[in-house]
Design a protein around this motif. Structure first.
Motif, PDB file in Angstrom:
ATOM      1  N   GLY A   1       0.812  -1.210   0.000  1.00 16.17           N
ATOM      2  CA  GLY A   1       0.000   0.000   0.000  1.00 16.17           C
ATOM      3  C   GLY A   1       0.840   1.252   0.000  1.00 16.17           C
ATOM      4  N   SER A   2       2.175   1.111  -0.049  1.00 17.72           N
ATOM      5  CA  SER A   2       3.038   2.297  -0.112  1.00 17.72           C
ATOM      6  C   SER A   2       2.912   2.986  -1.466  1.00 17.72           C
ATOM      7  CB  SER A   2       4.494   1.904   0.132  1.00 17.72           C
ATOM      8  OG  SER A   2       4.924   0.971  -0.842  1.00 17.72           O
ATOM      9  N   ARG A   3       2.446   2.231  -2.462  1.00 17.73           N
ATOM     10  CA  ARG A   3       2.133   2.793  -3.775  1.00 17.73           C
ATOM     11  C   ARG A   3       0.693   2.405  -4.101  1.00 17.73           C
ATOM     12  NH1 ARG A   3       6.799   0.061  -4.408  1.00 17.73           N
ATOM     13  NH2 ARG A   3       5.752  -1.619  -5.524  1.00 17.73           N
ATOM     14  N   PRO A   4       0.062   3.106  -5.017  1.00 18.53           N
ATOM     15  CA  PRO A   4      -1.313   2.717  -5.381  1.00 18.53           C
ATOM     16  C   PRO A   4      -1.339   1.269  -5.877  1.00 18.53           C
ATOM     17  CG  PRO A   4      -0.730   4.839  -6.346  1.00 18.53           C
ATOM     18  CD  PRO A   4       0.517   4.290  -5.755  1.00 18.53           C
ATOM     19  N   LEU A   5      -2.318   0.508  -5.438  1.00 15.14           N
ATOM     20  CA  LEU A   5      -2.448  -0.867  -5.927  1.00 15.14           C
ATOM     21  C   LEU A   5      -2.770  -0.834  -7.412  1.00 15.14           C
ATOM     22  CD1 LEU A   5      -4.554  -2.572  -3.090  1.00 15.14           C
ATOM     23  CD2 LEU A   5      -2.084  -2.699  -3.442  1.00 15.14           C
ATOM     24  N   ARG A   6      -2.120  -1.711  -8.166  1.00  8.57           N
ATOM     25  CA  ARG A   6      -2.405  -1.750  -9.599  1.00  8.57           C
ATOM     26  C   ARG A   6      -3.797  -2.334  -9.856  1.00  8.57           C
ATOM     27  NH1 ARG A   6       0.612  -2.141 -14.383  1.00  8.57           N
ATOM     28  NH2 ARG A   6       2.156  -0.888 -13.282  1.00  8.57           N
ATOM     29  N   TYR A   7      -4.179  -3.337  -9.051  1.00  9.22           N
ATOM     30  CA  TYR A   7      -5.477  -3.984  -9.243  1.00  9.22           C
ATOM     31  C   TYR A   7      -6.234  -4.007  -7.905  1.00  9.22           C
ATOM     32  CZ  TYR A   7      -3.072  -5.605 -13.438  1.00  9.22           C
ATOM     33  OH  TYR A   7      -2.364  -5.665 -14.610  1.00  9.22           O
TER      34      TYR A   7
ATOM     35  N   TYR B   1       3.839   7.571  -3.322  1.00  8.02           N
ATOM     36  CA  TYR B   1       2.409   7.314  -3.574  1.00  8.02           C
ATOM     37  C   TYR B   1       1.799   8.465  -4.360  1.00  8.02           C
ATOM     38  CZ  TYR B   1      -2.193   5.296  -2.664  1.00  8.02           C
ATOM     39  OH  TYR B   1      -3.426   4.706  -2.820  1.00  8.02           O
ATOM     40  N   LEU B   2       2.142   9.694  -3.958  1.00  8.00           N
ATOM     41  CA  LEU B   2       1.542  10.874  -4.590  1.00  8.00           C
ATOM     42  C   LEU B   2       2.097  11.092  -5.997  1.00  8.00           C
ATOM     43  CD1 LEU B   2       1.606  13.215  -1.474  1.00  8.00           C
ATOM     44  CD2 LEU B   2      -0.268  11.792  -2.284  1.00  8.00           C
ATOM     45  N   VAL B   3       3.383  10.813  -6.174  1.00  7.39           N
ATOM     46  CA  VAL B   3       3.971  10.954  -7.512  1.00  7.39           C
ATOM     47  C   VAL B   3       3.264  10.015  -8.487  1.00  7.39           C
ATOM     48  CG1 VAL B   3       6.040  10.529  -8.900  1.00  7.39           C
ATOM     49  CG2 VAL B   3       6.234  11.748  -6.725  1.00  7.39           C
ATOM     50  N   GLU B   4       3.050   8.779  -8.036  1.00 12.59           N
ATOM     51  CA  GLU B   4       2.452   7.776  -8.930  1.00 12.59           C
ATOM     52  C   GLU B   4       0.968   8.055  -9.149  1.00 12.59           C
ATOM     53  OE1 GLU B   4       2.264   2.927  -9.009  1.00 12.59           O
ATOM     54  OE2 GLU B   4       4.120   3.904  -8.383  1.00 12.59           O
ATOM     55  N   ASP B   5       0.256   8.406  -8.077  1.00 13.07           N
ATOM     56  CA  ASP B   5      -1.191   8.537  -8.175  1.00 13.07           C
ATOM     57  C   ASP B   5      -1.617   9.880  -8.767  1.00 13.07           C
ATOM     58  OD1 ASP B   5      -3.780   7.145  -7.221  1.00 13.07           O
ATOM     59  OD2 ASP B   5      -4.034   9.217  -6.548  1.00 13.07           O
ATOM     60  N   VAL B   6      -0.853  10.921  -8.483  1.00  9.23           N
ATOM     61  CA  VAL B   6      -1.279  12.270  -8.894  1.00  9.23           C
ATOM     62  C   VAL B   6      -0.477  12.763 -10.097  1.00  9.23           C
ATOM     63  CG1 VAL B   6      -1.539  14.667  -8.141  1.00  9.23           C
ATOM     64  CG2 VAL B   6      -1.996  12.800  -6.532  1.00  9.23           C
ATOM     65  N   LEU B   7       0.843  12.889  -9.913  1.00 13.34           N
ATOM     66  CA  LEU B   7       1.652  13.519 -10.964  1.00 13.34           C
ATOM     67  C   LEU B   7       1.707  12.652 -12.213  1.00 13.34           C
ATOM     68  CD1 LEU B   7       3.532  15.831 -11.808  1.00 13.34           C
ATOM     69  CD2 LEU B   7       5.432  14.537 -10.843  1.00 13.34           C
ATOM     70  N   MET B   8       2.021  11.356 -12.059  1.00 11.57           N
ATOM     71  CA  MET B   8       2.154  10.506 -13.242  1.00 11.57           C
ATOM     72  C   MET B   8       0.824  10.393 -13.987  1.00 11.57           C
ATOM     73  SD  MET B   8       3.931   6.769 -13.531  1.00 11.57           S
ATOM     74  CE  MET B   8       2.571   5.627 -13.425  1.00 11.57           C
ATOM     75  N   THR B   9      -0.254  10.279 -13.237  1.00 18.23           N
ATOM     76  CA  THR B   9      -1.571  10.187 -13.876  1.00 18.23           C
ATOM     77  C   THR B   9      -1.873  11.452 -14.677  1.00 18.23           C
ATOM     78  OG1 THR B   9      -2.280   8.879 -11.984  1.00 18.23           O
ATOM     79  CG2 THR B   9      -4.011   9.721 -13.423  1.00 18.23           C
ATOM     80  N   PHE B  10      -1.514  12.608 -14.110  1.00 20.44           N
ATOM     81  CA  PHE B  10      -1.754  13.878 -14.807  1.00 20.44           C
ATOM     82  C   PHE B  10      -0.913  13.969 -16.082  1.00 20.44           C
ATOM     83  CE2 PHE B  10      -0.275  18.463 -15.034  1.00 20.44           C
ATOM     84  CZ  PHE B  10      -1.362  18.889 -15.788  1.00 20.44           C
ATOM     85  N   LEU B  11       0.360  13.642 -15.977  1.00 22.28           N
ATOM     86  CA  LEU B  11       1.243  13.734 -17.149  1.00 22.28           C
ATOM     87  C   LEU B  11       0.798  12.759 -18.237  1.00 22.28           C
ATOM     88  CD1 LEU B  11       4.736  14.044 -15.397  1.00 22.28           C
ATOM     89  CD2 LEU B  11       3.371  15.863 -16.417  1.00 22.28           C
TER      90      LEU B  11
END
Length: 1308
Positions: free
Chosen positions: A251-257, A333-343
């Motif tokens: 849970g340290s990163r968003p779960l893929r599934y 977590y925030l980089v993957e869930d917020v920034l990467m999703t936005f880019l």
């Protein structure tokens, strides 16, 4: 920023804020009304509704911060209540692997304590947090598809090196390698997993069930009624075997599934997530809303083309946003869930990456408004998230996910400052960035959508039972033709989709190899070069350390993309500088190997160790290359020095690193390549024995003593590589033989050198490994054909057999459908025509490099061995691995390339400048393989005559002190097809046995070379010293090989006759068969010599002819007697038909001996026949019965004895009419008649010799020689043979000065 939330005093710029209209002209800030509207539009409330202008607070930059903090705190109350410790979970809120007490065995754990590599038989480890109530989930990223058991265990579970998760009562596991579930007992469950898959582990402690998902697809409930109640809490756990690796996501990163109703073990940072999403919304508003100062209103803007354009109002607004946004962007977590999703959403509109400059603008903003350490951490986490997403994305038909992530990677790397930071500190140092160039192969073709892409499958089915294409090839039926064409169309569709991904991967490398971006430090290419060299060093220096090596499947893809990028820049330079070479003429100049500008680590050179070469060739370096070696460099490092260095380095390492878990030391302190599933560093060794295995045997630093003048890779600059005025850079020390012509940019030469090294490190092995899928298709196709034939022959009354055969047919068909689709993928990604051309280009590069190096004379010894290895291996790959799909003959310049490689092999297999035994053996084996195939043999015949003669002379050198078996094999191949009964591919008695691989060199049809035979004959005739020394060595080796063979079959026979059950060692059988094969091949070389130059044996004016003929006769009689005696040892062992001794039979050895006898006794002049007959009959071992045996004539006594066993068939050459011509049989009959007649005459005329007149050494011949000065006597044969090795008298040990003929006086 230096002070978060402390007014507007920003660290980089102090903006003067004012609401006075007259100052707005100076500062560029818009008037207060427009500013108020703008700020309210940007910073909307949580519900998105704007209050009416009359009721909303007037916003300026002075009160913006207060307003922003109030907006961000709006939902914090409810979020904080939601962030309480969840019921049903015990342990730290940050969940990691328990590296202090929760493991068993040897394990290598990543720095973040989420990735693990097995380093022992079956190591186990659990997490730090357990659950006892509720529904929970965690994910495991599978990095290798080997033996692992993943699931849950309790604190009471005790594991060891044999039992892991699932093997004890309160532990439950899923094993996708064996496709089973485990809880003490095991049953089938789920699907097989592959590297790059994600396993979700779910536990429902309310219902008491455990389930698993693979890539988001449920595999069903695995266990129910699991033990619950007081004291029962379950930890995530894994057991994995040696070198297997995974990464956990608790849970340290968003779960893929994510699965609805199930919570990750580690709570997401909800408050930060809400805050980050709000701030991102404000950032999007800034991008969407523009200020029209002239009209005094706000306007909507095209976001894709947004630019900052130096507007102070917008800049200060962004500074406020980034004041809060920046610290959040350091959290993964925030980089993957917020920034990467936005880019990613920016790129979703399609089009080229260049069509989305917004990403470049955002990166500019980040570098401007964030602290440096924040940008660094944000970029690092962004790249890690992208790499993880790329690697663990499932394969879908259009490869859309992979394309999506690669496009964003390109967009980020297009930003110069970001690219240089990532190259310098992240791509090779922290990440396994070569993953970006890998396209994984799907094991489950259904999920990859290959059934839709390739709806029709096809496979070759015209095979005989020997696995070769049938001689009577049937016409392809119309149905087969339609299927094949449909299959090929499907393969083309797949190829087009994969080419899109490959094109993006090449774009990444083009960015990394950019040498024009020199603003703010070194250009990207030079940073890449230094990192690339370090990457190669880690892979070359740690060949035995699997955890550090780059997986070979990644290397293959990286090699092809790097070749494409290199040739793009190489030909680009050629277009600007016409005098330079094109990539089609590329080679690595020889000075790179000795001028110390490129580090080859401890790789072996052709002439031995570099330190040795610098000492022995320092004068040549000074004379030819004008390079002076520093005397300090020539001081050899003694073993004592090494020991002292080792001790001091180890003690220093221990003093610097007190923690045992981090004690990895020196050379391995930051390995860039680990099988780390998190794609990062693995810095902790866990051992239940509390032993650190990572103390280096010797740190790299100490080796620098030897290379005082060599710059470390990371210290080199552009000037060191490219050179400047008066400085040649990498090309320092051009030898006079090397043309003074520009080749290309020096940096590209080093990349090319690295590509050759990469091929040698692991690419070749991987190309060979992947051929296995094609072999599987052939085997299943043969099995299916065989089954269909059985169905057609099956009697109608046997319905049970018919049903079983139909089941088998269905299984084989399904397997073939699956394999043929998988093979299509492999053929596109690994064996396509374009990939073949890359390997061919690499072969030509190596050939040109070797040719240029060879011209430098003694300096050729500095060339690394791997250039010769790659030349041989790449040719082998083109011939053996790509052939099912593409033919090598279609490549441009194929014939010329074949000839140039033949010239290299012919010249260098006996080159005195090459000292390594392994590389010399490889060259010899390559030449031996070369002469087995008609195409390559013709290439050998096309090399210049002088080189051909030199090659044959080297082959005819005495067999002692060198790998003579390979030499003999080469000569045999040149003769095969010309000898007596020697036109077979497989031995007659082996035709009905299971065939071997038809592509093996030994199973090629005979293709003799009359040209090379002629050279051999001329050399043996003209060089009077060469022939005796060569033939004596052949006869010595034949004597040894046949004697060893006889000794071994005696042992085998004795073992077989024992009453107790026993087994002969398979290795002994193999050695025995090898000795037999060697004996046969040595006899064939003697047959070849007798045929091509009979005068060596029959012209007794030559000093050694008579002796050679006597030795030959002696050995031939020995072989005949051993093999042809009735009911003898040889017969009995052959009749045992032991596995491993299949090649041992009468035919091969008897026809070889017969060929020699026929040539000596029938196919020669009268004088020669007389001499050969006299010598043969004079040998005491001669038995006419042995010659009669060849034609099936048995002695009367033997016939009488064998009467009861009249059904036993006797050997006879007459039975091999397909292998022996009638003309050859007639010659054998003539030889038998001649010997019968001559032996009768000899018996009638021979007077009895007294024992005193016989040679005291052999007691076979009369005394015919007397020695000087001691006057002792023997026969000529004995003394001549003795004098070949020793000058002392047999009897008195006096030195023999001469030998005279001896004739017994008449009076006596």
């Amino acid at each position: 920023m230096t002070s978060r939330g402390a007014g507007t005093a920003f660290s980089r710029k102090n903006y003067r804020l004012s609401t006075e209209p007259e100052k707005s002209k100076v500062t560029g800030i818009v008037n207060s009304r427009l500013l108020n509207d703008y700020l309210h539009r940007v910073f909307t409330s949580a519900d998105g509704n704007q209050p009416a202008a009359a009721y909303r607070k007037h916003l300026t930059f002075q009160n913006l911060q207060e307003h922003l903090e109030r907006l961000l705190a709006e939902e914090n109350g409810s979020e904080e209540s939601r962030d309480q410790v969840a019921e049903g979970r015990l342990g730290p809120s940050t969940v990691v692997l328990d590296h202090t007490s929760g493991f068993e065995g040897l394990l290598l754990v990543d720095d973040d304590l989420l990735g693990v590599i097995g380093h022992s038989n079956f190591g186990s480890i659990r997490a730090t947090t357990c659950v006892y109530k509720g529904k929970w989930i965690y994910e495991v990223l599978i990095s290798s598809q080997g033996l692992m058991q993943i699931g849950w265990c309790t604190l009471n579970c005790r594991f060891n090196q044999e039992e892991g998760v699932g093997d004890t009562p309160d532990s439950y596991a899923y094993d996708g390698n064996r496709v089973r579930k485990w809880n003490v007992t095991t049953t089938n469950y789920g699907k097989s997993w592959a590297a790059g898959d994600i396993v979700s582990c779910l536990i429902d402690l309310d219902e008491g069930t455990i389930a698993f998902c693979l890539n988001g697809i449920s595999l069903g409930t695995a266990f129910d009624n699991i033990t619950r109640g007081a004291g029962m809490a379950y930890f995530p756990a894994i057991s994995l075997s040696f070198k297997e690796s995974v990464a956990f996501n608790f849970g340290s990163r968003p779960l893929r599934y994510p699965v609805e109703g199930y919570r990750p073990l580690q709570d997401p940072p909800v408050a930060d997530l809400v805050k980050a999403r709000k701030l991102l919304g404000y950032l999007k508003n800034v991008i969407h809303i523009g200020i029209d100062v002239t009209e005094g209103k706000l306007v909507e803007k095209d976001t894709s083309m947004w630019q900052l354009q130096g507007e102070p109002t917008v800049l200060i607004t962004l500074a406020h946003i980034f004041n809060y946004f920046s610290p959040l962007m350091c959290k993964v977590y925030l980089v993957e869930d917020v920034l990467m999703t936005f880019l990613l959403s920016i790129l979703e509109r399609g089009g080229a990456v260049e069509a989305h400059p917004l990403i470049q603008q955002l990166l500019d903003l980040m570098w401007l408004l964030m602290e440096e350490y924040e940008v660094h951490e944000c970029l690092k986490q962004l790249l890690m998230s992208l790499l993880r997403a790329y690697r663990f994305s499932p394969i879908i038909p259009d490869l859309g996910l992979q394309i999506h992530y690669l496009r964003l990677t390109i967009a980020v790397l297009k930003h110069e400052k970001s690219r240089k930071y990532l190259l310098s500190n992240v791509l090779f140092d922290v990440l396994r960035s070569v993953v970006f160039f890998y396209i994984k192969s799907p094991l489950r073709v259904e999920e990859a959508g290959l059934q839709e892409l390739i709806p029709t499958t096809w496979w070759p089915n015209r095979f005989t039972k020997e696995g070769k294409e049938s001689k009577e090839v049937k016409e392809e039926s119309a149905e087969e033709r339609l299927r094949r064409r449909a299959y090929e169309r499907g393969c083309q569709r797949l190829k087009k989709r994969i080419e899109v991904v490959e094109g993006l991967q090449v774009q990444i490398l083009k960015l990394l190899l950019n040498n024009k971006d020199r603003g703010g430090g070194e250009a990207s290419r030079y940073i890449f070069l230094n990192k690339f060299r370090k990457f190669l060093q880690e892979n070359a220096s740690n060949r035995g350390n699997l955890a550090v090596l780059c997986p070979p499947e990644y290397m293959v893809c990286f090699l092809h993309r790097l070749i494409a990028a290199l040739r793009y820049f190489w030909d680009g330079h050629k277009a600007k500088t016409p005098a330079s070479l094109s990539s089609e003429e590329a080679y690595v100049p020889p000075q790179l190997f000795y001028n110390g500008k490129v580090d080859y680590f401890d790789l072996q050179r052709l002439g031995g160790l570099l330190s040795h070469l610098k000492k022995t060739l320092k004068d040549d370096l000074a004379a030819k290359a004008n390079i002076l070696i520093d005397p300090a460099e020539l001081q050899a490092v003694t073993m004592d020095d090494l020991d002292e260095d080792e001790e001091s380095a180890t003690s220093a390492a221990q003093s610097q690193r007190p923690s045992a878990a981090l004690a990895i030391g020196g050379a391995l302190a930051r390995p860039a390549w680990l099988s780390s599933p998190t794609l990062g560093r693995a810095n902790r060794f866990l051992s239940t024995a509390a032993v650190s295995l990572m103390n280096p045997r010797r740190p790299l630093g100490a080796l620098e003593k030897i290379k005082v003048l060599t710059l470390r890779a990371e210290q080199r600059t552009r000037e060191d590589i490219e050179g400047t005025h008066g400085n040649d850079g990498l090309l320092l020390g051009r030898p006079p033989e090397e043309p003074d012509q520009p080749i290309t940019e020096n940096s590209l030469l080093e990349v090319l050198d690295g590509i050759v090294m990469m091929y040698n490190l692991s690419v070749h092995q991987q190309l060979g490994k992947m051929v296995g899928v094609s072999d599987d298709v052939n085997e299943y196709a043969m099995a299916l054909k065989d089954t269909e034939e059985k169905i057609s022959r099956c009697p109608k009354r046997r319905r049970d057999i018919h049903e079983e055969l139909l089941k088998s047919q269905k299984v084989f068909s399904e397997k073939l459908n699956h394999l043929s689709r998988r093979l299509a993928w492999i053929n596109v990604t690994i064996y396509s025509k374009e990939k073949m051309q890359d390997i061919y280009w690499l072969l030509r590069v190596c050939i040109r490099t070797i040719e240029h190096g060879d011209r430098t004379g003694s300096l050729f010894a500095f060339m690394p061995e791997f250039y010769l290895s790659v030349a041989m291996n790449s040719y082998s790959a083109l011939k053996n691995y790509f052939s099912p799909v593409n033919s090598m003959e279609e490549l441009p310049g194929y014939e010329e390339t074949l000839m140039r490689l033949a010239a290299i092999l012919a010249k260098h297999f006996a080159d005195s400048r090459i000292v390594g035994t392994d590389i010399r053996d490889s060259l010899m084996q390559a030449l031996a393989s070369y002469v087995c195939y008609p195409h390559s043999l013709r290439a050998v015949e096309r090399i210049p005559e002088e080189q051909r003669i030199c090659m044959m002379k080297n082959l005819l050198a005495p067999y002692e002190q060198r790998p003579w078996a390979q030499t003999n094999w080469i000569l045999v191949r040149l003769w095969r097809g010309c000898g007596f009964g020697y036109r077979y591919t497989r031995l007659p008695h082996l035709l009905k046995t299971k065939p071997e691989d038809a592509s093996l060199p030994s199973l090629q049809k005979p293709c003799p070379s009359t040209l090379l035979q002629r050279h051999m004959a001329e050399l043996l005739r003209s060089d009077r010293d060469l022939a005796p020394s060569f033939l004596n060595s052949v006869l010595n080796q034949l004597n040894w090989a046949f004697s060893e063979f006889i000794g071994m079959i005696q042992e085998i026979q004795q073992a077989a006759e024992r009453l107790e059950r026993n087994f002969v060692d398979s290795r002994q059988l193999k050695v025995c068969a090898t000795c037999f094969d060697l004996s046969v091949s040595l006899l064939r070389v003697l047959e070849m010599t007798v045929t091509l130059a009979p005068e060596i044996f029959l012209d007794w004016n030559r000093p050694s002819s008579e002796l050679l003929l006597r030795r030959l006769a002696q050995l031939l009689n020995q072989v005949l007697n051993r093999v042809t005696a009735e009911r003898n040892l040889f017969d009995r062992v052959v009749n045992l038909r032991l596995p491993g001794l299949e090649s041992v039979d009468h035919y091969p050895i008897l026809v070889a001996v017969t060929g020699i006898l026929v040539r000596l006794l029938v196919d020669t002049d009268v004088q020669g026949t007389e001499r050969a007959t006299a010598v043969l009959l004079a040998d005491p071992c001669f038995q006419l019965r042995s010659i009669q045996y060849l034609l099936g004539h048995a002695e009367p006594s033997a016939l009488a004895a064998a009467a009861p066993a009249s059904d036993k068939r006797h050997f006879s050459l007459h039975t091999y009419t397909e292998y022996i011509s009638t003309e050859e049989l007639a010659k054998v009959e003539k030889m038998l008649n001649h010997l019968s007649e001559e032996s009768k005459q000899a018996a009638a005329t021979t007077l009895p010799t007294s024992e005193e007149d016989l040679c005291p050494i052999c007691y076979a011949h009369p005394i015919s020689a007397i020695f000087r000065p001691c006057s002792h006597k023997s026969c000529k044969a004995c003394i001549n043979q003795h004098l070949m090795n020793n000058k002392d008298c047999f009897f008195c040990k006096a030195t023999i000065t001469g030998v005279d003929d001896f004739t017994k006086p008449a009076s006596s």
